[in-house]
Enzyme design. Structure first.
Site, PDB file in Angstrom:
ATOM      1  N   GLY A  64       0.833  -1.072   0.101  1.00  0.00           N
ATOM      2  CA  GLY A  64      -0.157  -0.048  -0.132  1.00  0.00           C
ATOM      3  C   GLY A  64       0.877   1.216  -0.019  1.00  0.00           C
ATOM      4  O   GLY A  64       2.057   1.385  -0.311  1.00  0.00           O
ATOM      5  N   CYS A  65       0.074   2.305   0.361  1.00  0.00           N
ATOM      6  CA  CYS A  65       0.866   3.842   0.684  1.00  0.00           C
ATOM      7  C   CYS A  65       2.266   3.267   1.377  1.00  0.00           C
ATOM      8  O   CYS A  65       2.130   2.909   2.300  1.00  0.00           O
ATOM      9  CB  CYS A  65      -0.006   4.594   1.295  1.00  0.00           C
ATOM     10  SG  CYS A  65       0.702   6.182   1.390  1.00  0.00           S
ATOM     11  N   PHE A  66       3.353   4.079   0.970  1.00  0.00           N
ATOM     12  CA  PHE A  66       4.724   3.844   1.468  1.00  0.00           C
ATOM     13  C   PHE A  66       4.807   4.835   2.760  1.00  0.00           C
ATOM     14  O   PHE A  66       5.486   4.589   3.544  1.00  0.00           O
ATOM     15  CB  PHE A  66       5.947   4.149   0.620  1.00  0.00           C
ATOM     16  CG  PHE A  66       5.796   5.139  -0.370  1.00  0.00           C
ATOM     17  CD1 PHE A  66       5.204   6.309  -0.208  1.00  0.00           C
ATOM     18  CD2 PHE A  66       6.472   4.996  -1.545  1.00  0.00           C
ATOM     19  CE1 PHE A  66       4.913   7.424  -1.002  1.00  0.00           C
ATOM     20  CE2 PHE A  66       6.565   6.071  -2.453  1.00  0.00           C
ATOM     21  CZ  PHE A  66       5.793   7.364  -2.109  1.00  0.00           C
TER      22      PHE A  66
END
EC number: 1.8.4.11
Length: 249
Positions: free
Chosen positions: A69-71
């Site tokens: 997912g979003c880092f």
């Protein structure tokens, strides 16, 4: 408008998450029932049976690369793990010339938003990092999305940096599948031999620098709280930051 969102670190899914937060707050104010964020949930899972032996490791430093997912959230979690000396947001899975936020966001580059974790194997093993990755940092049963973020650039992927890491990751996925600790199948892929490219500076330390941003508050801060709750022996209160002298809000 799109370029302005990208420049400030917002993608359309992340803007949508912020609007969702605003709606949730408004609903609560009127006494309506509010469903908690899925990010508040974490899965208690067993430690890996197969792992590297920290006491006999000839190396003082190793690197591992995780995508889930979003880092922003993944980086924020690993920055609070004892034994981690650095956690950098970036891209892995594609070519060097497409390792840019605007291009990766198209979902057509082969890249996934990833975090390169540098760690001392005498203090925390690769298998212990995997345990945190699967239980706290993301949901490994979500295929090509994670929470509000959609597309293959948000896929669940382990990028092993050695044959030993690949062997440990595969064995652990098989172990967790057999134990049925998740209600759905694990969809995490293992993609060896992929280079890592650091992301733009404004993505680094994002969770630490912007704790009040709605996207961070609803999707990512619960992961950090779960790390402290489930793994107190791995917890470090002060995160290891990428940007020297970064001003924390």
């Amino acid at each position: 408008m799109k370029n302005r969102m990208i420049k400030t670190g917002w993608s359309l899914p992340r803007l949508g998450a912020a609007l969702l937060v605003a709606g949730t707050i408004g609903a609560a104010a009127f006494g309506l029932r509010v469903t908690p964020s899925a990010a508040e949930d974490a899965t208690v899972i067993p430690a890996p049976v197969l792992d590297e032996t920290a006491a006999t490791s000839p190396m003082n430093t190793e690197t591992a690369i995780f995508a889930g997912g979003c880092f922003w959230g993944v980086q924020g979690v690993f920055q609070h793990v004892e034994g981690v000396t650095k956690a950098v947001s970036g891209y892995a899975g594609g070519a060097a010339d497409t390792a840019h936020y605007e291009m990766v966001g198209s979902g057509e580059t082969g890249h996934a938003e990833s975090v390169q974790v540098t760690f001392d194997p005498h203090k925390v093993t690769y298998g212990q990092l995997l345990q945190i990755y699967f239980s706290v940092a993301h949901d490994p049963t979500q295929l090509n999305y994670q929470g509000p973020d959609m597309g293959p650039q948000y896929r669940s992927t382990v990028f092993p940096t050695s044959e030993e890491q690949a062997r440990i990751a595969k064995a652990y996925i098989d172990q967790l599948q057999a134990a049925k600790v998740f209600s759905n199948d694990i969809v995490t892929t293992i993609e060896p031999g992929k280079a890592f490219y650091p992301a733009e500076d404004y993505h680094q330390d994002y969770l630490t620098l912007h704790p009040d941003q709605p996207y961070i508050a609803i999707n990512d801060l619960p992961k950090v709280r779960n790390l402290e709750k489930l793994y107190p022996e791995r917890w470090r209160a002060e995160p290891v930051l990428v940007m020297a002298g970064a001003a924390v809000n």
